[in-house]
Design an enzyme around this catalytic site. Structure first.
Site, PDB file in Angstrom:
ATOM      1  N   LYS A 161      11.910   7.688  13.083  1.00  0.00           N
ATOM      2  CA  LYS A 161      12.378   8.155  11.786  1.00  0.00           C
ATOM      3  C   LYS A 161      13.666   8.971  11.914  1.00  0.00           C
ATOM      4  O   LYS A 161      14.540   8.919  11.048  1.00  0.00           O
ATOM      5  CB  LYS A 161      11.282   8.978  11.094  1.00  0.00           C
ATOM      6  N   ILE A 215       3.176   4.487  -0.422  1.00  0.00           N
ATOM      7  CA  ILE A 215       4.427   4.737  -1.129  1.00  0.00           C
ATOM      8  C   ILE A 215       5.071   3.427  -1.577  1.00  0.00           C
ATOM      9  O   ILE A 215       5.602   3.326  -2.683  1.00  0.00           O
ATOM     10  CB  ILE A 215       5.404   5.524  -0.228  1.00  0.00           C
ATOM     11  N   SER A 228      10.501  10.674   6.976  1.00  0.00           N
ATOM     12  CA  SER A 228       9.241  11.386   7.207  1.00  0.00           C
ATOM     13  C   SER A 228       9.550  12.795   7.680  1.00  0.00           C
ATOM     14  O   SER A 228      10.483  13.014   8.462  1.00  0.00           O
ATOM     15  CB  SER A 228       8.410  10.660   8.262  1.00  0.00           C
ATOM     16  N   SER A 265       0.839  -1.203   0.000  1.00  0.00           N
ATOM     17  CA  SER A 265       0.000   0.000   0.000  1.00  0.00           C
ATOM     18  C   SER A 265       0.873   1.252   0.000  1.00  0.00           C
ATOM     19  O   SER A 265       2.078   1.190   0.260  1.00  0.00           O
ATOM     20  CB  SER A 265      -0.923   0.014   1.230  1.00  0.00           C
ATOM     21  N   TYR A 284       6.896   7.754  16.682  1.00  0.00           N
ATOM     22  CA  TYR A 284       7.143   7.506  15.257  1.00  0.00           C
ATOM     23  C   TYR A 284       8.168   8.498  14.715  1.00  0.00           C
ATOM     24  O   TYR A 284       9.092   8.121  13.975  1.00  0.00           O
ATOM     25  CB  TYR A 284       5.829   7.619  14.487  1.00  0.00           C
TER      26      TYR A 284
END
EC number: 1.1.-.-
Length: 228
Positions: free
Chosen positions: A205, A52, A175, A50, A201
């Protein structure tokens, strides 16, 4: 400092991470650079069912590359694989079901993979954002286990496979959220502060872009050796 980082992220995000930012940057794209063909090269895309990852896998398949989809959900992954084959006309799309939050499973997967396949490019795209602190069977915080440790283990295990091929590459998807978080090296599993899945998150990253994370996890960062 957090307020400053948030302001920087907001400004940079509006400029670079929106549709208008893409359209602005695309004016400098060189069309011929995008019209490449990659037959004979093998690519591994984590989280390729799904978003990218799926878009990346499709574009590679359309250009003749062999694609290895590494996914967690078998039903969704099989559906994506079928769509990519049908839309690209490329049959060389392989599916591997792997839970990246489980280091032992990742190592076992790589041991089996290298017996049967070659690899030119690894694309670390998969990630998760669990908003309530959750531990894996190994006692690891779920976001950290998937987004940071999983990326590290998979990449480290595949380096010998990649270095056997010409012009090997590792691409790790980042991100814009990482701009709001410093890497807290003394709290990688988010045990010492109030848990916020979005901020966890973002820190994951940040860690993926930082050489220090390799040292903390017991490995010195290095360049891939390229065969002539």
């Amino acid at each position: 400092m957090l307020l400053y980082r948030s302001a920087v992220w907001f400004a940079k995000g509006l400029r670079e991470y929106t549709k208008s930012g893409y359209e602005s940057a695309s004016k400098d794209f060189i069309p011929d650079d995008l019209e490449v063909q990659v037959p004979g090269r093998a690519f591994m895309v984590t989280g390729g069912n799904s978003g990218i990852g799926r878009a990346t896998a499709f574009e590679i398949a359309k250009r003749g590359g062999t694609v290895h989809l590494v996914c967690r959900d078998q039903n969704r992954a099989e559906g994506a694989r079928g769509e990519i084959i049908r839309e690209s006309g490329n049959q060389n799309i392989f599916l591997h079901i792997v839970d990246l939050s489980d280091p032992k499973t990742v190592w076992k997967f790589v041991e089996n993979f290298k017996q049967e396949h070659t690899l030119n490019v690894l694309i670390n795209n998969a990630g998760c954002m669990v908003n309530k602190r959750e531990l894996t069977e190994d006692g690891l915080e779920k976001n950290f286990a998937t987004n940071t440790l999983g990326v590290y283990v998979l990449t480290t295990a595949l380096i010998p496979v990649l270095e056997k091929e010409h012009d090997p590459r590792v691409v790790t998807v980042s991100s814009g959220g990482m701009l709001v978080q410093k890497l807290s090296t003394d709290d990688l599993q988010s045990e010492r502060t109030a848990f916020d899945g979005t901020m966890v998150y973002a820190q994951n990253k940040t860690g993926n872009q930082c050489p220090h994370i390799c040292l903390l996890l017991g490995h010195r960062p290095r360049r891939l050796k390229r065969r002539n």
